[in-house]
Design a protein around this motif. Structure first.
Motif, PDB file in Angstrom:
ATOM      1  N   VAL A  62       5.992 -11.501  22.344  1.00  0.00           N
ATOM      2  CA  VAL A  62       4.696 -11.495  22.313  1.00  0.00           C
ATOM      3  C   VAL A  62       3.998 -12.364  20.965  1.00  0.00           C
ATOM      4  CG1 VAL A  62       2.467 -10.305  22.344  1.00  0.00           C
ATOM      5  CG2 VAL A  62       4.150  -9.575  23.869  1.00  0.00           C
ATOM      6  N   GLY A 112       4.769 -15.917  21.188  1.00  0.00           N
ATOM      7  CA  GLY A 112       4.123 -16.497  22.335  1.00  0.00           C
ATOM      8  C   GLY A 112       4.969 -16.910  23.491  1.00  0.00           C
ATOM      9  N   ILE A 113       6.112 -16.169  23.645  1.00  0.00           N
ATOM     10  CA  ILE A 113       7.089 -16.297  24.599  1.00  0.00           C
ATOM     11  C   ILE A 113       6.591 -15.618  25.797  1.00  0.00           C
ATOM     12  CG2 ILE A 113       9.510 -16.064  25.304  1.00  0.00           C
ATOM     13  CD1 ILE A 113      10.251 -16.868  22.314  1.00  0.00           C
ATOM     14  N   ASP A 114       6.295 -14.403  25.567  1.00  0.00           N
ATOM     15  CA  ASP A 114       5.755 -13.404  26.381  1.00  0.00           C
ATOM     16  C   ASP A 114       4.365 -13.701  26.805  1.00  0.00           C
ATOM     17  OD1 ASP A 114       5.108 -11.290  28.265  1.00  0.00           O
ATOM     18  OD2 ASP A 114       6.330  -9.852  27.057  1.00  0.00           O
ATOM     19  N   THR A 115       3.900 -14.397  27.877  1.00  0.00           N
ATOM     20  CA  THR A 115       2.754 -15.061  27.864  1.00  0.00           C
ATOM     21  C   THR A 115       1.779 -14.148  28.313  1.00  0.00           C
ATOM     22  OG1 THR A 115       3.537 -15.807  30.340  1.00  0.00           O
ATOM     23  CG2 THR A 115       3.550 -17.226  28.160  1.00  0.00           C
ATOM     24  N   ASP A 116       2.157 -12.873  29.076  1.00  0.00           N
ATOM     25  CA  ASP A 116       0.897 -11.856  29.554  1.00  0.00           C
ATOM     26  C   ASP A 116       0.262 -11.112  28.241  1.00  0.00           C
ATOM     27  OD1 ASP A 116       2.757  -9.861  28.855  1.00  0.00           O
ATOM     28  OD2 ASP A 116       3.162  -9.449  30.911  1.00  0.00           O
ATOM     29  N   GLY A 117       1.194 -11.407  26.988  1.00  0.00           N
ATOM     30  CA  GLY A 117       0.363 -10.660  25.954  1.00  0.00           C
ATOM     31  C   GLY A 117       0.687  -9.224  25.695  1.00  0.00           C
ATOM     32  N   LEU A 161       9.025  -9.205  31.185  1.00  0.00           N
ATOM     33  CA  LEU A 161       8.940 -10.684  30.904  1.00  0.00           C
ATOM     34  C   LEU A 161       8.904 -11.376  32.033  1.00  0.00           C
ATOM     35  CD1 LEU A 161       8.630 -12.830  28.452  1.00  0.00           C
ATOM     36  CD2 LEU A 161      11.020 -12.637  28.431  1.00  0.00           C
ATOM     37  N   ASP A 221       9.051 -17.492  31.877  1.00  0.00           N
ATOM     38  CA  ASP A 221       8.898 -17.496  30.205  1.00  0.00           C
ATOM     39  C   ASP A 221      10.083 -17.506  29.709  1.00  0.00           C
ATOM     40  OD1 ASP A 221       6.084 -17.306  30.482  1.00  0.00           O
ATOM     41  OD2 ASP A 221       6.003 -15.286  30.086  1.00  0.00           O
TER      42      ASP A 221
END
Length: 296
Positions: A12, A15-20, A26, A30
């Motif tokens: 997160v 910025g790889i895990d875009t749902d935050g 995951l 992504d």
């Protein structure tokens, strides 16, 4: 699925895990977009990732750094595009790189590995596996190897005859009894100190490219002879040796079972290692044209 919350938190943060969200999952999309991933901690601020389960979905990953964490096992067999792996300073007891035929650099220093299989990694150039618990290491398939750092393990044998491109060899703090680098004609850095060597052959035609600070062989109390290209060069430049060691262009030995005979040879300065150890350098014997070991 990303079950390790510390791993997901790092994804997160990057910025790889875009749902935050830290929700144990995951988007596979992504993962597929990632070619380089660094989830390492540092020496002063180690990470607390205990598992990289989910890394198998990163199928396009070429570079992975996860050092300074708390990993006890790592399986990257699904990451077949991987060329660089840095997983040092963890608690790894198992490491699976069996399917990574593209792997060129492996740094797994300072773990708890008792076995390491690099037989499939035929293009491996850099292997740093020092400070582990390895009792054996087979690098016969790694013919492109340039750097081998395997110091501070429990190795009693090391065959590097197939590694003719080797430039760096650090194998100190092991239990090696013999070491032959005569086939390693590119070797420029050798540290084999603090072993149990009785035989060391460094005669490879490249000795003049090895300087004082690049050669360490002390801490081998049973070593009496080091076979070299040139005795004058080695005497002048290789000072990091034990006092009992001499250099020779031929370290083959002749058995001298009679201790009184050998003691006389030592007294006469013929047995140049100065030790009553049941053997005489064949080169010492060949240099003798007159011999008197008579009593009175």
């Amino acid at each position: 699925a990303i079950p390790d919350t510390a791993f997901e938190a790092k994804l997160v943060q990057l910025g790889i895990d875009t749902d935050g969200l830290i929700n144990g999952q995951l988007l596979t999309a992504d993962a597929l977009g990632v070619t380089s991933l660094d989830v390492s901690g540092t020496f002063s601020n180690p990470g607390n990732i205990q598992s990289l389960v989910g890394i198998d979905s990163f199928v396009n990953l070429q570079s992975l750094s996860c050092n300074y964490n708390q990993l006890s096992s790592l399986d990257v067999s699904a990451n077949t595009a991987l060329t660089y792996l840095h997983c040092g300073f963890n608690q790894l007891s198992t490491l699976d790189i069996s399917a990574n035929t593209a792997l060129a650099s492996l740094y797994c220093t300072n773990n708890q590995l008792s076995t390491l299989d690099v037989s499939a990694n035929t293009v491996l150039i850099n292997l740093h596996c020092n400070i582990n618990q390895l009792s054996t290491l087979d690098v016969s398939a790694n013919t492109a190897l340039n750097e081998l750092y395997c110091s501070s393990n429990q190795l009693s044998t090391l065959d590097i005859s197939a590694n003719t491109a080797l430039t760096y060899l650090w194998c100190y703090n092991n239990q090696l009894t013999t070491l032959d680098v005569s086939a390693n004609t590119a070797l420029a850095y050798l540290r084999c100190n603090n072993n149990q060597l009785t035989e060391l052959n460094v005669k490879n035609g490249n000795n003049t490219n090895v300087t004082t600070s690049d050669f360490y062989a002390q801490g081998n109390p049973n070593l009496s002879c080091i076979q070299v290209d040139s005795v004058p060069y080695s005497v002048a430049n290789w000072t990091n040796i034990d006092n009992t060691v001499s250099f020779s262009e031929d370290c083959s030995f002749t058995a001298i079972p009679d201790t009184a005979f050998e003691a006389k040879l030592v007294q006469l300065g013929i047995d140049t290692d100065g030790l009553i150890n049941g053997q005489l350098l064949t080169a010492d014997a060949l240099g003798v044209t007159s011999l008197d070991v008579s009593g009175t």
